[in-house]
Write an enzyme that holds these catalytic residues in place. Structure first.
Site, PDB file in Angstrom:
ATOM      1  N   CYS A 170     -24.725  24.545 -25.028  1.00  0.00           N
ATOM      2  CA  CYS A 170     -25.019  23.012 -24.601  1.00  0.00           C
ATOM      3  C   CYS A 170     -26.226  22.347 -25.254  1.00  0.00           C
ATOM      4  O   CYS A 170     -27.395  22.548 -24.891  1.00  0.00           O
ATOM      5  CB  CYS A 170     -25.357  22.981 -22.997  1.00  0.00           C
ATOM      6  SG  CYS A 170     -24.162  23.998 -21.931  1.00  0.00           S
ATOM      7  N   CYS A 222     -28.791  12.207 -29.789  1.00  0.00           N
ATOM      8  CA  CYS A 222     -28.711  12.702 -28.414  1.00  0.00           C
ATOM      9  C   CYS A 222     -27.122  13.051 -28.218  1.00  0.00           C
ATOM     10  O   CYS A 222     -26.243  12.258 -28.275  1.00  0.00           O
ATOM     11  CB  CYS A 222     -29.235  11.944 -27.368  1.00  0.00           C
ATOM     12  SG  CYS A 222     -28.756  12.051 -25.559  1.00  0.00           S
ATOM     13  N   CYS A 280     -23.771   8.407 -20.595  1.00  0.00           N
ATOM     14  CA  CYS A 280     -24.913   7.362 -20.631  1.00  0.00           C
ATOM     15  C   CYS A 280     -24.252   6.151 -21.596  1.00  0.00           C
ATOM     16  O   CYS A 280     -23.484   6.404 -22.409  1.00  0.00           O
ATOM     17  CB  CYS A 280     -26.110   7.953 -21.604  1.00  0.00           C
ATOM     18  SG  CYS A 280     -27.606   7.086 -21.701  1.00  0.00           S
ATOM     19  N   CYS A 334     -34.894  19.879 -13.741  1.00  0.00           N
ATOM     20  CA  CYS A 334     -34.565  18.785 -14.500  1.00  0.00           C
ATOM     21  C   CYS A 334     -33.348  18.263 -13.939  1.00  0.00           C
ATOM     22  O   CYS A 334     -32.057  19.005 -13.831  1.00  0.00           O
ATOM     23  CB  CYS A 334     -34.429  19.323 -16.009  1.00  0.00           C
ATOM     24  SG  CYS A 334     -33.971  18.019 -17.005  1.00  0.00           S
ATOM     25  N   CYS A 384     -28.156   6.835 -28.190  1.00  0.00           N
ATOM     26  CA  CYS A 384     -29.062   7.461 -29.306  1.00  0.00           C
ATOM     27  C   CYS A 384     -28.567   8.274 -30.240  1.00  0.00           C
ATOM     28  O   CYS A 384     -27.892   9.156 -29.735  1.00  0.00           O
ATOM     29  CB  CYS A 384     -30.425   8.005 -28.496  1.00  0.00           C
ATOM     30  SG  CYS A 384     -31.037   6.917 -27.107  1.00  0.00           S
ATOM     31  N   GLU A 401     -25.221  18.241 -14.873  1.00  0.00           N
ATOM     32  CA  GLU A 401     -26.094  19.338 -15.167  1.00  0.00           C
ATOM     33  C   GLU A 401     -27.295  19.253 -14.764  1.00  0.00           C
ATOM     34  O   GLU A 401     -28.006  18.468 -14.617  1.00  0.00           O
ATOM     35  CB  GLU A 401     -26.279  19.747 -16.928  1.00  0.00           C
ATOM     36  CG  GLU A 401     -24.714  20.131 -17.432  1.00  0.00           C
ATOM     37  CD  GLU A 401     -24.668  19.867 -18.970  1.00  0.00           C
ATOM     38  OE1 GLU A 401     -25.706  19.186 -19.561  1.00  0.00           O
ATOM     39  OE2 GLU A 401     -23.677  20.319 -19.453  1.00  0.00           O
TER      40      GLU A 401
HETATM   41  N1  SAH Z   1     -32.399   8.845 -21.031  1.00  0.00           N
HETATM   42  C1  SAH Z   1     -33.549   9.132 -20.732  1.00  0.00           C
HETATM   43  C2  SAH Z   1     -33.770  10.817 -20.040  1.00  0.00           C
HETATM   44  C3  SAH Z   1     -32.795  11.793 -20.576  1.00  0.00           C
HETATM   45  S1  SAH Z   1     -32.960  12.257 -22.162  1.00  0.00           S
HETATM   46  C4  SAH Z   1     -34.320   9.245 -22.030  1.00  0.00           C
HETATM   47  O1  SAH Z   1     -33.791   8.991 -22.974  1.00  0.00           O
HETATM   48  O2  SAH Z   1     -35.779   9.221 -21.783  1.00  0.00           O
HETATM   49  C5  SAH Z   1     -34.544  13.361 -21.984  1.00  0.00           C
HETATM   50  C6  SAH Z   1     -35.076  13.606 -23.437  1.00  0.00           C
HETATM   51  O3  SAH Z   1     -34.345  14.206 -24.158  1.00  0.00           O
HETATM   52  C7  SAH Z   1     -35.249  12.173 -24.195  1.00  0.00           C
HETATM   53  O4  SAH Z   1     -36.556  12.145 -24.725  1.00  0.00           O
HETATM   54  C8  SAH Z   1     -34.304  12.384 -25.337  1.00  0.00           C
HETATM   55  O5  SAH Z   1     -34.531  11.645 -26.493  1.00  0.00           O
HETATM   56  C9  SAH Z   1     -34.401  13.855 -25.732  1.00  0.00           C
HETATM   57  N2  SAH Z   1     -33.131  14.383 -26.467  1.00  0.00           N
HETATM   58  C10 SAH Z   1     -32.059  13.973 -26.526  1.00  0.00           C
HETATM   59  N3  SAH Z   1     -31.264  14.882 -27.146  1.00  0.00           N
HETATM   60  C11 SAH Z   1     -32.196  15.500 -28.012  1.00  0.00           C
HETATM   61  C12 SAH Z   1     -31.916  16.567 -28.909  1.00  0.00           C
HETATM   62  N4  SAH Z   1     -30.859  16.711 -29.609  1.00  0.00           N
HETATM   63  N5  SAH Z   1     -33.020  17.195 -29.527  1.00  0.00           N
HETATM   64  C13 SAH Z   1     -34.215  16.750 -28.998  1.00  0.00           C
HETATM   65  N6  SAH Z   1     -34.401  15.947 -28.149  1.00  0.00           N
HETATM   66  C14 SAH Z   1     -33.556  15.219 -27.410  1.00  0.00           C
HETATM   67 FE1  SF4 Z   2     -28.988   8.183 -23.172  1.00  0.00          FE
HETATM   68 FE2  SF4 Z   2     -30.449   7.908 -25.249  1.00  0.00          FE
HETATM   69 FE3  SF4 Z   2     -31.536   9.318 -23.091  1.00  0.00          FE
HETATM   70 FE4  SF4 Z   2     -29.476  10.269 -24.539  1.00  0.00          FE
HETATM   71  S1  SF4 Z   2     -31.494   9.993 -25.187  1.00  0.00           S
HETATM   72  S2  SF4 Z   2     -29.804  10.083 -22.284  1.00  0.00           S
HETATM   73  S3  SF4 Z   2     -28.369   8.508 -25.130  1.00  0.00           S
HETATM   74  S4  SF4 Z   2     -31.050   6.893 -23.223  1.00  0.00           S
END
Ligand code: SAH
Ligand code: SF4
Length: 378
Positions: free
Chosen positions: A360, A136, A129, A122, A133, A107
């Site tokens: 999404c 996420c 991944c 973006c 987390c 995406e």
């Molecule tokens: N892997 C990298 C970049 C992609 S995630 C990283 O973790 O930084 C981009 C951002 O979206 C990150 O700060 C992540 O923590 C945040 N994020 C992921 N899922 C989320 C959610 N459900 N609500 C709010 N922020 C979220």
């Molecule tokens: Fe991967 Fe964590 Fe970033 Fe989600 S927030 S994309 S699980 S590193």
């Protein structure tokens, strides 16, 4: 099989034997051109056609004679991912789902500035991944594979195609697609080589020519690679902090067990591209009753004391099956007030493109973050 090979992108050569020229360094492109018996200066011309003009059809590369163009077309392609979905929200945010040669999909989101003719793209760096987390949605999808440099640059180029923004605007000429944020699916620092290659291509002055100041890489905290990215690429850094106590961060961002908070902050302090003009962004997802207390806010400002930084507060974006709730507006306001009183910007991000992204979970978030990065790097 070695892990890297297992998660590798598809080969640059197509089934019909032609090679995709997108994603090659200048040197590699020159070698390919030499390989078909053409002079090195041709590589420079082709580079310009691909990355400045955005041309994908050799037949239209009119600075070269017809026999030469035919020969190029026999041997090479200028690839683009296939656009599976391109949806535009009522607020003008546009979401893309791109499909790559092996059928994997990723995406990409374009988030225009509501006031000015510019916007952030973006980009995804991986399909899925490896890090899990807990808040996420991407974290629930196992890693399918890394995206190749061609696929990372390809997302940006295909988004530009969609807006017809070719040739690449020069110098200070305004751009609709003015910023790149590596905040899509995946952890960019776990696919560093491909990400670095892609960013070098977009920064090349004779092509897309995007300044490193207009690129933000977001990481969950891969400490050793942060040093490398800072030195080699010099792009802006965003760090997904989300918790200020190791015990909690171990749970939310499991990578913390490997690189705990103190090491992460130390890496931020060393980050070479950080300055008052180019602050580090700390991303902090607001989870109700988990990380949103006033005590946590105070710990946060102690932790980042002295760093050129801003804190991006992101209301948690729920997805089906997620275990968290979004903090209340009052909790967010209180948290933000403490951070701001300490002298840091602490914007609270409002979601964009909700109508098209409703299904999404993650995309909404990416949209929110990218908007922020676009604002602060412009
Ligand atoms: N892997 C990298 C970049 C992609 S995630 C990283 O973790 O930084 C981009 C951002 O979206 C990150 O700060 C992540 O923590 C945040 N994020 C992921 N899922 C989320 C959610 N459900 N609500 C709010 N922020 C979220
Ligand atoms: Fe991967 Fe964590 Fe970033 Fe989600 S927030 S994309 S699980 S590193």
């Amino acid at each position: 099989m070695a892990k890297a090979a297992l998660f590798a992108p598809p080969p640059a050569r197509l089934a019909d034997g032609r090679r995709d020229l997108v994603g090659l360094t200048r040197e590699e492109l020159a070698a390919e051109v030499a390989g078909i018996g053409e002079a090195p200066f041709r590589a420079k011309q082709i580079w310009h056609w691909i990355y400045h003009q955005g041309e994908t059809d050799f037949a239209r590369m009119t600075t070269m004679a017809k026999p030469m163009r035919d020969k190029l077309a026999e041997n090479f392609v200028v690839g683009r991912p296939e656009t599976v979905v391109a949806q535009t929200s009522t607020d003008e945010t546009r979401k893309f789902l791109f499909r790559f040669r092996d059928g994997q999909e990723a995406e990409t989101v374009y988030i225009p500035d509501p006031e000015e003719d510019r916007g952030a793209v973006c980009l995804s760096s991986q399909v899925g991944c490896t890090l899990s987390c807990t808040f996420c949605h991407t974290g629930t999808q196992r890693l399918m594979r890394n995206l190749g440099a061609a696929e990372i640059v390809g997302q940006f180029m295909a988004a530009r195609d969609s807006y017809g923004e070719w040739p690449s605007p020069k110098g200070e000429t305004p751009r609709l697609l003015s910023t790149i944020v590596l905040m899509g699916m995946g952890e960019p620092l776990y696919n560093y080589d491909n990400v670095a290659r892609a960013m070098r291509i977009v920064m090349d002055g004779e092509g897309i020519a995007l300044s490193r100041r207009r690129i933000t890489l977001s990481t969950s905290g891969v400490v050793p690679m942060m040093d490398r990215a800072g030195t080699e690429l010099g792009v802006n850094l965003a760090v997904s902090l989300h918790a200020v106590r190791d015990e909690l961060r171990d749970e939310l961002v499991p990578l913390n067990r490997k690189y705990p908070i103190a090491e992460l902050i130390a890496a931020c302090r060393r980050y070479p591209a950080a300055s008052n003009a180019r602050r580090i962004t700390f991303e902090y997802v607001m989870l109700k009753g988990v990380n949103d207390s006033e005590a946590d806010a105070r710990l946060l400002v102690e932790l980042i004391a002295g760093l050129p930084a801003k804190v991006n507060l992101i209301p948690f974006n729920p997805w089906p099956g997620s275990a968290y709730e979004t903090s209340t507006p009052t909790a967010i306001r209180r948290f933000a007030a403490i951070v701001m009183d300490a002298g840091y910007a602490a914007p609270v991000r409002t979601p964009r493109g909700q109508d098209i992204l409703a299904a999404c979970g993650q995309l909404k978030t990416e949209t929110v973050l990218a908007r922020h990065a676009q604002k602060t790097s412009g």
